[in-house]
Write a protein that holds these residues in place. Structure first.
Motif, PDB file in Angstrom:
ATOM      1  N   SER A 125     -23.840 -12.630 -11.068  1.00 25.56           N
ATOM      2  CA  SER A 125     -24.501 -13.594 -11.967  1.00 25.56           C
ATOM      3  C   SER A 125     -25.861 -13.088 -12.444  1.00 25.56           C
ATOM      4  CB  SER A 125     -24.641 -14.965 -11.299  1.00 25.56           C
ATOM      5  OG  SER A 125     -25.334 -14.837 -10.095  1.00 25.56           O
ATOM      6  N   GLN A 126     -26.452 -12.105 -11.706  1.00 17.66           N
ATOM      7  CA  GLN A 126     -27.734 -11.537 -12.144  1.00 17.66           C
ATOM      8  C   GLN A 126     -27.594 -10.736 -13.440  1.00 17.66           C
ATOM      9  OE1 GLN A 126     -28.525 -10.044  -7.829  1.00 17.66           O
ATOM     10  NE2 GLN A 126     -30.478  -9.851  -8.858  1.00 17.66           N
ATOM     11  N   PHE A 127     -26.360 -10.299 -13.727  1.00 16.14           N
ATOM     12  CA  PHE A 127     -26.156  -9.422 -14.887  1.00 16.14           C
ATOM     13  C   PHE A 127     -25.205 -10.015 -15.921  1.00 16.14           C
ATOM     14  CE2 PHE A 127     -26.773  -6.895 -11.020  1.00 16.14           C
ATOM     15  CZ  PHE A 127     -28.037  -6.406 -11.308  1.00 16.14           C
ATOM     16  N   ASN A 149     -10.841   3.943   3.915  1.00 19.07           N
ATOM     17  CA  ASN A 149     -11.405   2.592   4.141  1.00 19.07           C
ATOM     18  C   ASN A 149     -11.133   1.781   2.874  1.00 19.07           C
ATOM     19  OD1 ASN A 149     -12.381   3.635   6.530  1.00 19.07           O
ATOM     20  ND2 ASN A 149     -14.379   4.101   5.685  1.00 19.07           N
ATOM     21  N   ASN A 150      -9.881   1.374   2.711  1.00 23.18           N
ATOM     22  CA  ASN A 150      -9.435   0.934   1.384  1.00 23.18           C
ATOM     23  C   ASN A 150      -9.541  -0.572   1.141  1.00 23.18           C
ATOM     24  OD1 ASN A 150      -7.365   0.533   3.198  1.00 23.18           O
ATOM     25  ND2 ASN A 150      -5.749   0.843   1.688  1.00 23.18           N
ATOM     26  N   THR A 151     -10.734  -1.120   1.392  1.00 20.30           N
ATOM     27  CA  THR A 151     -10.944  -2.520   1.016  1.00 20.30           C
ATOM     28  C   THR A 151     -11.495  -2.582  -0.412  1.00 20.30           C
ATOM     29  OG1 THR A 151     -13.165  -2.414   1.958  1.00 20.30           O
ATOM     30  CG2 THR A 151     -11.449  -3.367   3.344  1.00 20.30           C
ATOM     31  N   ALA A 152     -11.051  -3.588  -1.163  1.00 19.28           N
ATOM     32  CA  ALA A 152     -11.660  -3.874  -2.465  1.00 19.28           C
ATOM     33  C   ALA A 152     -11.985  -5.361  -2.462  1.00 19.28           C
ATOM     34  CB  ALA A 152     -10.701  -3.538  -3.597  1.00 19.28           C
ATOM     35  N   GLU A 153     -13.260  -5.671  -2.342  1.00 17.24           N
ATOM     36  CA  GLU A 153     -13.677  -7.067  -2.372  1.00 17.24           C
ATOM     37  C   GLU A 153     -13.898  -7.441  -3.846  1.00 17.24           C
ATOM     38  OE1 GLU A 153     -15.959  -8.313   1.477  1.00 17.24           O
ATOM     39  OE2 GLU A 153     -16.787  -6.385   0.888  1.00 17.24           O
ATOM     40  N   VAL A 154     -13.077  -8.367  -4.336  1.00 16.54           N
ATOM     41  CA  VAL A 154     -13.130  -8.772  -5.744  1.00 16.54           C
ATOM     42  C   VAL A 154     -13.805 -10.141  -5.794  1.00 16.54           C
ATOM     43  CG1 VAL A 154     -11.772  -9.248  -7.812  1.00 16.54           C
ATOM     44  CG2 VAL A 154     -10.980  -7.512  -6.183  1.00 16.54           C
ATOM     45  N   MET A 155     -14.983 -10.186  -6.429  1.00 16.81           N
ATOM     46  CA  MET A 155     -15.783 -11.419  -6.361  1.00 16.81           C
ATOM     47  C   MET A 155     -16.135 -11.960  -7.747  1.00 16.81           C
ATOM     48  SD  MET A 155     -19.221 -12.042  -4.117  1.00 16.81           S
ATOM     49  CE  MET A 155     -20.413 -11.163  -5.135  1.00 16.81           C
ATOM     50  N   LYS A 156     -15.802 -13.232  -7.952  1.00 14.51           N
ATOM     51  CA  LYS A 156     -16.134 -13.947  -9.187  1.00 14.51           C
ATOM     52  C   LYS A 156     -17.610 -14.320  -9.209  1.00 14.51           C
ATOM     53  CE  LYS A 156     -13.559 -17.509 -10.896  1.00 14.51           C
ATOM     54  NZ  LYS A 156     -14.621 -18.369 -11.134  1.00 14.51           N
ATOM     55  N   HIS A 157     -18.144 -14.483 -10.407  1.00  9.70           N
ATOM     56  CA  HIS A 157     -19.343 -15.306 -10.541  1.00  9.70           C
ATOM     57  C   HIS A 157     -18.853 -16.567 -11.239  1.00  9.70           C
ATOM     58  CE1 HIS A 157     -20.127 -14.815 -14.889  1.00  9.70           C
ATOM     59  NE2 HIS A 157     -19.573 -13.630 -14.726  1.00  9.70           N
ATOM     60  N   PRO A 158     -19.686 -17.609 -11.353  1.00  8.82           N
ATOM     61  CA  PRO A 158     -19.144 -18.872 -11.865  1.00  8.82           C
ATOM     62  C   PRO A 158     -18.475 -18.760 -13.237  1.00  8.82           C
ATOM     63  CG  PRO A 158     -21.326 -19.219 -10.932  1.00  8.82           C
ATOM     64  CD  PRO A 158     -21.092 -17.743 -10.911  1.00  8.82           C
ATOM     65  N   GLY A 159     -18.900 -17.773 -14.053  1.00  8.63           N
ATOM     66  CA  GLY A 159     -18.354 -17.693 -15.414  1.00  8.63           C
ATOM     67  C   GLY A 159     -17.150 -16.773 -15.577  1.00  8.63           C
ATOM     68  N   THR A 160     -16.692 -16.119 -14.508  1.00 14.85           N
ATOM     69  CA  THR A 160     -15.584 -15.164 -14.643  1.00 14.85           C
ATOM     70  C   THR A 160     -14.275 -15.889 -14.965  1.00 14.85           C
ATOM     71  OG1 THR A 160     -16.621 -13.825 -12.910  1.00 14.85           O
ATOM     72  CG2 THR A 160     -14.366 -13.228 -13.538  1.00 14.85           C
ATOM     73  N   ASP A 161     -13.562 -15.376 -15.962  1.00 14.84           N
ATOM     74  CA  ASP A 161     -12.250 -15.920 -16.325  1.00 14.84           C
ATOM     75  C   ASP A 161     -11.255 -15.603 -15.204  1.00 14.84           C
ATOM     76  OD1 ASP A 161      -9.595 -16.054 -17.337  1.00 14.84           O
ATOM     77  OD2 ASP A 161     -10.331 -15.785 -19.385  1.00 14.84           O
ATOM     78  N   MET A 162     -10.483 -16.594 -14.792  1.00 14.96           N
ATOM     79  CA  MET A 162      -9.534 -16.419 -13.683  1.00 14.96           C
ATOM     80  C   MET A 162      -8.465 -15.357 -14.000  1.00 14.96           C
ATOM     81  SD  MET A 162      -9.844 -17.486 -10.748  1.00 14.96           S
ATOM     82  CE  MET A 162      -8.761 -17.069  -9.407  1.00 14.96           C
ATOM     83  N   ASN A 163      -8.085 -15.216 -15.280  1.00 13.77           N
ATOM     84  CA  ASN A 163      -7.098 -14.178 -15.636  1.00 13.77           C
ATOM     85  C   ASN A 163      -7.677 -12.775 -15.432  1.00 13.77           C
ATOM     86  OD1 ASN A 163      -5.047 -15.949 -16.431  1.00 13.77           O
ATOM     87  ND2 ASN A 163      -6.098 -16.281 -18.399  1.00 13.77           N
TER      88      ASN A 163
END
Ligand code: NAD
Length: 299
Positions: A125-127, A149-163
């Motif tokens: 959200s800062q950007f 170490n194959n983690t991918a943390e996928v994180m929304k900000h409030p405005g991210t489109d769900m698709n």
């Protein structure tokens, strides 16, 4: 998800790994960095990755060469992103550098292009506003040595489109990651929200002379079945990184105990060259640390 072309911006430690892993899984990749010198460094770093891919994944020379040949390199941002379905940003962890980058990128990238930040400590959200396309922007956070170490943390900000979020989850799986969804913004994502307090508490037990690293680790390992205790983990992270975190917290909060902890880590470990696993000694000595001995958990 019909991504084909991925641009990785910033080709340092993480950027080069993200670029190579993405190409290794069959995507066309463009690596963007600020100048030719940086790109030369990127080529060297990426070539050095071939060895661990052979050793850890059993990749063949042909596969590795094919992956490398799917990568192109450019210091021209407009050209770098002209075809991009996705831009993964891995540039320095400095707010103003990232803000300026997103402002430029937002103007140059095609409308379809999705942007993802690999930032470890800053929130999307800062950007979001600077990107000019908040709905097509989110965080995609990898761990160092991403091929194992194959983690991918996928994180929304409030405005991210769900698709967009779902597409980036699918993309992460397509490049061999375990995709981990975060539906709300969280500083430190999931991993560091769990790990940082654990490591901090362990270090405070040591500082307060409640117990010693072996006993603290033994307690955690026996009681939870974990393969490492907090001090074993600190040796992997590296004592300097841990020191920087404690030091920053001491400065930000003025907390005296953290200042004392930073001092202890500096005098007892860093000044004595005990930087963790990489230097052969930290809280334990390597390659045969006591916590890995068969009787460690028995008495
Ligand atoms: P790094 O310093 O190794 O690499 C940064 C790269 O960005 C360099 O190649 C530099 O030339 C380039 N760069 C600088 N300014 C730029 C600009 N304006 N445009 C494009 N490129 C620019 O950094 P890193 O460790 O790879 O970290 C990059 C990002 O990844 C940070 O946000 C960091 O929080 C995150 N991250 C790092 C790790 C890690 O273990 N190192 C793990 C997960 C996430």
């Amino acid at each position: 998800m019909d991504y084909k072309h991925v641009t990785v911006a910033g080709s340092g430690v993480l950027g080069s790994q993200i670029a190579f892993q993405t190409a290794f899984k069959g995507f066309d990749v463009t690596v963007y960095d600020i100048n030719d010198e940086a790109l030369l460094g990127a080529k060297e770093r990426i070539n050095r990755l071939k060895h661990p891919y052979e050793k850890d994944l059993g990749a063949t020379e042909e596969e590795l060469d094919a992956a490398y040949n799917r990568i192109s390199f450019s210091s021209d941002l407009a050209k770098s992103v002209a075809e991009a379905d996705l831009v993964i940003e891995a540039i320095p962890e400095v707010v103003q550098i990232k803000k300026d980058f997103y402002t430029k990128l937002g103007k140059l990238a095609p409308e379809k292009t999705v942007f993802a930040t690999n930032s470890s400590t800053l929130l999307p959200s800062q950007f979001a506003e600077a990107t000019g396309r908040p709905e097509k922007f989110l965080a995609l956070h990898f761990a160092n040595n991403i091929w194992v170490n194959n983690t991918a943390e996928v994180m929304k900000h409030p405005g991210t489109d769900m698709n967009v979020f779902d597409d980036v989850m699918a993309f992460s799986r397509a490049i061999g990651m375990v995709a981990l969804p975060l539906y709300k913004e969280q500083s430190g994502y999931i991993l560091n929200s769990l790990l940082v307090p654990l490591l901090e508490s362990a270090q405070l037990l040591l500082l307060r002379e409640v117990s010693d690293p072996e006993t603290i680790d033994k307690t955690w390992m026996i009681a939870t079945g974990a393969p490492f205790g907090p001090f074993g983990i600190l040796d992997i992270v590296g004592i300097e990184t841990a020191y920087n975190i404690v030091q920053a917290k001491a400065k930000a909060t003025g907390n005296e105990e953290f200042a004392k902890l930073a001092e202890l880590m500096k005098t007892e470990y860093i000044d004595q060259g005990k930087l963790g696993r990489e230097t052969g000694e930290g809280f334990y000595t390597y390659p045969n640390p006591s916590f890995a001995q068969p009787d460690f958990l028995k008495n």
